[in-house]
Design an enzyme around this catalytic site. Sequence first.
Site, PDB file in Angstrom:
ATOM      1  N   GLY A  18       1.904   9.954  16.405  1.00 34.30           N
ATOM      2  CA  GLY A  18       3.132  10.469  16.219  1.00 34.30           C
ATOM      3  C   GLY A  18       4.167   9.502  16.685  1.00 34.30           C
ATOM      4  N   HIS A  19       4.770   8.356  15.908  1.00 34.11           N
ATOM      5  CA  HIS A  19       5.561   7.483  16.785  1.00 34.11           C
ATOM      6  C   HIS A  19       6.947   8.060  16.234  1.00 34.11           C
ATOM      7  CE1 HIS A  19       1.846   4.682  17.546  1.00 34.11           C
ATOM      8  NE2 HIS A  19       1.746   5.937  18.067  1.00 34.11           N
ATOM      9  N   LYS A  67       5.589   4.251  22.530  1.00 35.26           N
ATOM     10  CA  LYS A  67       5.300   2.901  22.068  1.00 35.26           C
ATOM     11  C   LYS A  67       5.786   2.831  20.631  1.00 35.26           C
ATOM     12  CE  LYS A  67       1.045   4.767  21.822  1.00 35.26           C
ATOM     13  NZ  LYS A  67       1.158   6.258  22.427  1.00 35.26           N
ATOM     14  N   ASP A 112       2.159   9.245  23.761  1.00 36.33           N
ATOM     15  CA  ASP A 112       3.316   9.467  23.604  1.00 36.33           C
ATOM     16  C   ASP A 112       4.125   8.883  24.798  1.00 36.33           C
ATOM     17  OD1 ASP A 112       2.643  11.120  21.529  1.00 36.33           O
ATOM     18  OD2 ASP A 112       2.082  12.900  22.944  1.00 36.33           O
ATOM     19  N   GLN A 128      -2.185   6.359  20.399  1.00 38.15           N
ATOM     20  CA  GLN A 128      -2.814   7.170  21.512  1.00 38.15           C
ATOM     21  C   GLN A 128      -2.410   6.271  22.993  1.00 38.15           C
ATOM     22  OE1 GLN A 128      -5.298   6.794  18.679  1.00 38.15           O
ATOM     23  NE2 GLN A 128      -3.712   8.707  18.167  1.00 38.15           N
TER      24      GLN A 128
HETATM   25  P1  GDP Z   1       4.714   7.420  21.074  1.00 34.68           P
HETATM   26  O1  GDP Z   1       3.622   8.170  20.450  1.00 34.68           O
HETATM   27  O2  GDP Z   1       4.200   6.704  22.271  1.00 34.68           O
HETATM   28  O3  GDP Z   1       5.406   6.486  20.309  1.00 34.68           O
HETATM   29  O4  GDP Z   1       5.733   8.256  21.475  1.00 34.68           O
HETATM   30  P2  GDP Z   1       6.340   9.520  20.912  1.00 34.68           P
HETATM   31  O5  GDP Z   1       7.410   8.980  19.837  1.00 34.68           O
HETATM   32  O6  GDP Z   1       5.225  10.528  20.573  1.00 34.68           O
HETATM   33  O7  GDP Z   1       7.183  10.378  22.061  1.00 34.68           O
HETATM   34  C1  GDP Z   1       8.044   9.617  22.705  1.00 34.68           C
HETATM   35  C2  GDP Z   1       9.608  10.486  22.538  1.00 34.68           C
HETATM   36  O8  GDP Z   1      10.322  10.094  23.415  1.00 34.68           O
HETATM   37  C3  GDP Z   1      10.095  10.163  21.302  1.00 34.68           C
HETATM   38  O9  GDP Z   1      10.792  11.490  20.704  1.00 34.68           O
HETATM   39  C4  GDP Z   1      11.141   9.192  21.489  1.00 34.68           C
HETATM   40  O10 GDP Z   1      12.297   9.475  20.473  1.00 34.68           O
HETATM   41  C5  GDP Z   1      11.567   9.467  22.963  1.00 34.68           C
HETATM   42  N1  GDP Z   1      11.961   8.384  23.606  1.00 34.68           N
HETATM   43  C6  GDP Z   1      11.543   7.068  23.607  1.00 34.68           C
HETATM   44  N2  GDP Z   1      12.012   6.408  24.684  1.00 34.68           N
HETATM   45  C7  GDP Z   1      12.809   7.195  25.240  1.00 34.68           C
HETATM   46  C8  GDP Z   1      13.800   6.901  26.331  1.00 34.68           C
HETATM   47  O11 GDP Z   1      13.745   6.179  27.161  1.00 34.68           O
HETATM   48  N3  GDP Z   1      14.325   7.902  27.126  1.00 34.68           N
HETATM   49  C9  GDP Z   1      14.298   9.086  26.322  1.00 34.68           C
HETATM   50  N4  GDP Z   1      15.091  10.280  26.592  1.00 34.68           N
HETATM   51  N5  GDP Z   1      13.592   9.619  25.150  1.00 34.68           N
HETATM   52  C10 GDP Z   1      12.918   8.327  24.828  1.00 34.68           C
HETATM   53  P1  IMO Z   2       0.555   8.824  20.224  1.00 33.76           P
HETATM   54  O1  IMO Z   2      -0.022   7.703  19.051  1.00 33.76           O
HETATM   55  C1  IMO Z   2      -1.069  12.005  22.543  1.00 33.76           C
HETATM   56  C2  IMO Z   2      -4.811  13.654  21.667  1.00 33.76           C
HETATM   57  C3  IMO Z   2      -5.005  15.079  21.108  1.00 33.76           C
HETATM   58  C4  IMO Z   2      -6.596  15.420  21.685  1.00 33.76           C
HETATM   59  C5  IMO Z   2      -7.200  14.345  21.808  1.00 33.76           C
HETATM   60  C6  IMO Z   2      -8.174  14.056  20.614  1.00 33.76           C
HETATM   61  O2  IMO Z   2       1.417   9.502  19.549  1.00 33.76           O
HETATM   62  O3  IMO Z   2       0.448   8.549  21.415  1.00 33.76           O
HETATM   63  P2  IMO Z   2      -7.804  13.526  18.027  1.00 33.76           P
HETATM   64  O4  IMO Z   2      -6.999  14.383  16.888  1.00 33.76           O
HETATM   65  O5  IMO Z   2      -7.304  12.261  18.037  1.00 33.76           O
HETATM   66  O6  IMO Z   2      -9.249  13.760  17.886  1.00 33.76           O
HETATM   67  O7  IMO Z   2      -7.525  14.366  19.454  1.00 33.76           O
HETATM   68  O8  IMO Z   2      -6.517  13.050  21.596  1.00 33.76           O
HETATM   69  N1  IMO Z   2      -4.307  12.608  20.806  1.00 33.76           N
HETATM   70  C7  IMO Z   2      -2.787  12.633  21.195  1.00 33.76           C
HETATM   71  N2  IMO Z   2      -2.144  12.703  22.174  1.00 33.76           N
HETATM   72  N3  IMO Z   2      -0.416  11.076  21.584  1.00 33.76           N
HETATM   73  C8  IMO Z   2      -1.320  10.809  20.457  1.00 33.76           C
HETATM   74  O9  IMO Z   2      -0.930   9.684  19.683  1.00 33.76           O
HETATM   75  C9  IMO Z   2      -2.255  11.296  20.485  1.00 33.76           C
HETATM   76  N4  IMO Z   2      -3.378  11.143  19.464  1.00 33.76           N
HETATM   77  C10 IMO Z   2      -4.368  12.154  19.716  1.00 33.76           C
HETATM   78  O10 IMO Z   2      -4.023  15.911  21.486  1.00 33.76           O
HETATM   79  O11 IMO Z   2      -6.141  15.791  23.223  1.00 33.76           O
HETATM   80 MG    MG Z   3       3.396  10.206  19.889  1.00 29.31          MG
END
Ligand code: GDP
Ligand code: IMO
Ligand code: MG
Length: 423
Positions: free
Chosen positions: A40-41, A16, A13, A223
């Site tokens: 979840g991206h 990416k 999170d 991840q």
């Molecule tokens: P990922 O799993 O690495 O792709 O990250 P996620 O999408 O799960 O979580 C990142 C969250 O932060 C999402 O809700 C994005 O829309 C948000 N986000 C990404 N870059 C920025 C930023 O520079 N500032 C803020 N405030 N939010 C951001």
């Molecule tokens: P993105 O790509 C954050 C965590 C789960 C748990 C552990 C194992 O959005 O960054 P799993 O279901 O993979 O066997 O769970 O890994 N986890 C993540 N945490 N971002 C993710 O993906 C994750 N994918 C798995 O919460 O701790």
């Molecule tokens: Mg994510």
Amino acid sequence: MPATVIAGTQWGDEGKGKVTDVFAEQVDYVVRYQGGNNAGHTIVIGDERFALTLIPSGVLNPGVTPIIGNGTVIDPKVLLDEMAALEQRQVDVSLVRLSANAHLIMPYHRKIDALQERFLGSGQIGTTKRGIGPAYTDKFSRHGIRVQDLFDPKIFRDKLDAALKEKNKILVKIYNQLPMEAAAIADEYLEYGRRLTGHVTDTALLLADALAAGKEVLFEGAQGTLLDVDHGTYPFVTSSNPTAGGATIGSGIGPTAIDRVVGVTKAYISRVGSGPFPTELDDAVGETMVDVGGEYGTVTGRRRRCGWLDAVALRYATRINGLTEIALTKIDVLSEFDTLRICIAYQAAGERFEEMPRQQRVLYRCEPVYEDLPGWKTDISQAESFDDLPPAALDYIARVEKIAGVPVSMVSVGPQRKATLTR
Ligand code: GDP
Ligand code: IMO
Ligand code: MG
């Protein structure tokens, strides 16, 4: 042969998806190489917000071919639903290509994931319950069923029958559940296969040909480094290799094709699920990070644990991934704070650790050693270039570069595609 890997340096999170979407404007292929719909991206373009779990974030850039590599695990229903949802929003998914060698997440994988967690009780990992771990377990024990098996009903049924012979014993005798029916699963999955036919191919060959033709390939990690099954905080990890090395195994492209590795680093740090987290904050600062940063899981909606940036972990991630640069995200969230902290070392039982402790049990007891930096307390979310950032923000970025020993080539100041500064 220019291939770039985008990998998370923390526990996922980091942003990416957003960073991948920005890079994707300049590439021809975007490849997911590990994980499944545990990821979840989130990508925000104008008024539209997209949450992708399996399809590479490059799909939102017209002309990019999104590839789901052999190293992933696929829940075919989730993939078909995600494609349908994107199509409904006028996103072209016709170019999506799925490796015939990727493994399938079966209904018993999801069930066993949830049951194993329940049985672990207070020792649970906090998985996403998407069947990720059990699917990879079957892959490595050589009991897995692959995407290509969907196209041969007899082979599929034979493999399913063999799997259920064991899984049903586990479900009934260990977990006190009802057995699963092969016929119903086969009907369901073979239908998914029919719907996926046009998308399934030898993606390793496709990528090799693309690189040979001078095309640009981007690998999108899911991840993060600290969730890597080999290099993360085991057993509180996922069951794949999100680190940059995983890109070669999970796509069939040799390491010599990769010349750039971008580590996506959130300006603070978060974790969802269980496991050690030295800089975790259980106070108002942590609350503010959750609230202002919107730190709730894209997949499960769970509240993410938050804390200050961990330089020990960042140096570790730089080394393990061989980072060439960092994309620093969500730095706008730090605008809230008078003073910013970076954990530059750990302290445990009178010993100081500059590197991740060799013994994980030590990590649980580690207290962060902080360095304080002044905050900037102004809104930076409208900045359009590095020149628009206040001196304190530039100092913070410079400090991150010094810690990691690699440049920060991109800074993200908001979720929007355009809220991105590059140099
Ligand atoms: P990922 O799993 O690495 O792709 O990250 P996620 O999408 O799960 O979580 C990142 C969250 O932060 C999402 O809700 C994005 O829309 C948000 N986000 C990404 N870059 C920025 C930023 O520079 N500032 C803020 N405030 N939010 C951001
Ligand atoms: P993105 O790509 C954050 C965590 C789960 C748990 C552990 C194992 O959005 O960054 P799993 O279901 O993979 O066997 O769970 O890994 N986890 C993540 N945490 N971002 C993710 O993906 C994750 N994918 C798995 O919460 O701790
Ligand atoms: Mg994510």
